[in-house]
Design a protein around this motif. Structure first.
Motif, mmCIF file in Angstrom:
data_model
loop_
_atom_site.group_PDB
_atom_site.id
_atom_site.type_symbol
_atom_site.label_atom_id
_atom_site.label_comp_id
_atom_site.label_asym_id
_atom_site.label_seq_id
_atom_site.Cartn_x
_atom_site.Cartn_y
_atom_site.Cartn_z
ATOM 1 N N MET A 133 0.844 -1.191 0.000
ATOM 2 C CA MET A 133 0.000 0.000 0.000
ATOM 3 C C MET A 133 0.884 1.248 0.000
ATOM 4 S SD MET A 133 -3.031 -1.152 2.660
ATOM 5 C CE MET A 133 -3.985 0.337 2.331
ATOM 6 N N LYS A 134 0.356 2.351 -0.512
ATOM 7 C CA LYS A 134 1.100 3.610 -0.546
ATOM 8 C C LYS A 134 1.391 4.080 0.879
ATOM 9 C CE LYS A 134 -0.926 5.140 -4.929
ATOM 10 N NZ LYS A 134 -1.744 6.173 -5.614
ATOM 11 N N LYS A 135 2.470 4.850 1.020
ATOM 12 C CA LYS A 135 2.893 5.276 2.352
ATOM 13 C C LYS A 135 1.781 6.019 3.088
ATOM 14 C CE LYS A 135 7.080 6.538 3.305
ATOM 15 N NZ LYS A 135 8.380 7.274 3.441
ATOM 16 N N GLY A 136 1.106 6.927 2.395
ATOM 17 C CA GLY A 136 0.027 7.683 3.038
ATOM 18 C C GLY A 136 -1.080 6.777 3.536
ATOM 19 N N ASP A 137 -1.395 5.747 2.753
ATOM 20 C CA ASP A 137 -2.426 4.782 3.164
ATOM 21 C C ASP A 137 -1.944 3.946 4.348
ATOM 22 O OD1 ASP A 137 -4.153 5.636 1.164
ATOM 23 O OD2 ASP A 137 -3.346 4.220 -0.299
ATOM 24 N N CYS A 138 -0.650 3.604 4.350
ATOM 25 C CA CYS A 138 -0.082 2.865 5.494
ATOM 26 C C CYS A 138 -0.219 3.681 6.771
ATOM 27 C CB CYS A 138 1.383 2.527 5.235
ATOM 28 S SG CYS A 138 1.665 1.276 3.972
ATOM 29 N N TYR A 139 0.051 4.983 6.682
ATOM 30 C CA TYR A 139 -0.092 5.850 7.848
ATOM 31 C C TYR A 139 -1.540 5.881 8.330
ATOM 32 C CZ TYR A 139 4.594 7.824 7.002
ATOM 33 O OH TYR A 139 5.940 8.011 6.828
ATOM 34 N N GLN A 140 -2.473 6.014 7.386
ATOM 35 C CA GLN A 140 -3.880 6.114 7.745
ATOM 36 C C GLN A 140 -4.379 4.839 8.433
ATOM 37 O OE1 GLN A 140 -6.384 8.569 7.450
ATOM 38 N NE2 GLN A 140 -4.682 9.983 7.129
ATOM 39 N N ILE A 141 -4.036 3.695 7.856
ATOM 40 C CA ILE A 141 -4.524 2.445 8.450
ATOM 41 C C ILE A 141 -3.829 2.162 9.776
ATOM 42 C CG2 ILE A 141 -2.901 0.897 7.263
ATOM 43 C CD1 ILE A 141 -5.189 -1.093 7.015
#
Length: 385
Positions: free
Chosen positions: A187-195
């Motif tokens: 997953m994209k870094k931003g999505d990793c942060y969100q999850i």
């Protein structure tokens, strides 16, 4: 017996809870000493501890170029405040290792700091204050980044859980594990942060409940019904937060839903958000491997086996298999404590038989397959190489 921290060797077992200036232990009793545990003790300026020399035969490792305490001392009197950084929430000193690359001197000391910072926020929620995502991000995202660089360290988080502070350890650890699962699934870094933030906040609603409910060994049907409300409460606490994505919010709301419809709060089967499916795996895994006020922990190997076979049909199989491959990959060459008290090194793991690897006993270098020794089990991972 009492030992100076400087004299500790890997394989000793700490016999009493180790405290700093707070009333919460920084290292719980029965923890097996590793290089990381020694660094944590030094970071908190602990001079001596009660230990039992259970495994003096274990191989020695060269200590880091500089320990946390040495760096603190070299900083001079003008930087005395860094001595208490792990308690005050400040960042721990860094050291140059691995060819000059700057890395955290002690990742687990930073993890313990993160848990205490999260606890402060949790207590604010208990007192009616709103969730401030930015405050969580400031300590959690840097911690996540470091664990993404050293994912083998995630296998050790359960060794630091304090039973009475389980909920705070659980929230931070679930966030870290979920973030790694997302990273492993590209997953994209931003999505990793969100999850990862969603994983960290999915149990925020527990702050609105009587603390005794989630500490009791046995709970009534009424209390269980109360616990089952926490995903909705957590969701309401963050639903108006613009910096948290809608996907993250759905992950929080649905993290206790199950693919067989047995979950809560809605009993969803087919409309479960992918974020919730990942958080669910991390949430149950960490709950199983952690000691709590009413249960003992199981090893990461046993936890995955239980999720694969005892809880069949509840989790997304692709996520569970991806996480299972992580356990297998980073457990190779780790040291484990066996059910008979022996320490062994994992040599080979068959992904189809995760809990029964081939191991080498430290005491005599004997190589055995646990598949042929049904009376032996892996109790915990105590060191990774």
């Amino acid at each position: 017996m009492k030992r100076k921290v400087k004299q500790l060797r890997e394989g000793y077992r700490i016999l009493e809870d180790v405290y700093s200036k707070s009333n919460r232990p920084i290292v719980p009793k029965n923890t097996v000493v590793t290089r990381q545990i020694i660094d944590v003790l030094e970071a908190f300026l602990i001079e001596e501890v009660h230990v039992d020399e259970i495994s003096k035969e274990r191989p020695k490792k060269e200590p880091p170029a500089k320990t946390v305490s040495e760096i603190m001392k070299s900083a001079g009197p003008e930087n005395d405040k860094t001595k208490n950084s792990a308690e005050s929430g400040g960042k721990l000193p860094l050291s140059e290792k691995n060819g000059g690359k700057i890395i955290a001197t002690d990742l687990f000391a930073e993890y313990l700091t993160g848990v205490q910072l999260f606890k402060k926020e949790f207590e604010k929620w208990q007192n009616g204050l709103p969730v401030h995502i930015q405050t969580i991000r400031e300590f959690f995202i840097p911690l996540l980044e470091k664990f993404l660089k050293y994912p083998n360290k995630l296998l050790m988080l359960q060794n630091f859980v304090e039973r009475n502070d389980y909920i705070y350890h659980h929230c931070v650890s679930v966030g870290l594990i979920t973030g790694y699962i997302a990273h492993k699934m590209n997953m994209k870094k931003g999505d990793c942060y969100q999850i990862a933030l969603a994983g960290c906040l999915c149990d925020a609603g527990m702050a609105k409940m009587n603390r005794k409910i989630y500490l009791n060994k046995e709970i009534s049907e009424k209390e269980y019904a109360e616990i089952k409300r926490h995903p909705v409460i957590s969701y309401k606490m963050v639903k108006d937060t613009p910096s948290l994505s809608n996907s993250a919010k759905m992950g929080i709301l649905q993290h206790h839903e199950r693919l067989d419809g047995s979950g809560y709060p809605m009993g969803e089967k087919e409309n479960i958000h992918p974020y919730a499916k990942m958080i669910a795996v991390a949430d149950v895994y960490h709950a199983l491997i952690s000691a709590r006020s009413y249960k003992d922990k199981v090893s990461p190997f046993k936890a995955i086996e239980m999720m694969m076979y005892d809880m069949v049909g509840k989790f997304d199989l692709s996520i569970l298999q991806s996480f299972m491959s992580y356990i297998a990959q980073y457990s190779i060459h780790s040291h484990v404590l066996l059910s008979n008290g022996d320490v062994a090194k994992i040599l080979f793991i068959d992904p189809k038989n995760l809990t029964r690897p081939i191991i080498k006993l430290v005491k005599n270098d004997e190589v055995i397959s646990l598949e042929n020794h049904k009376d032996l089990f892996i109790e915990e991972i105590i060191e990774e190489y």
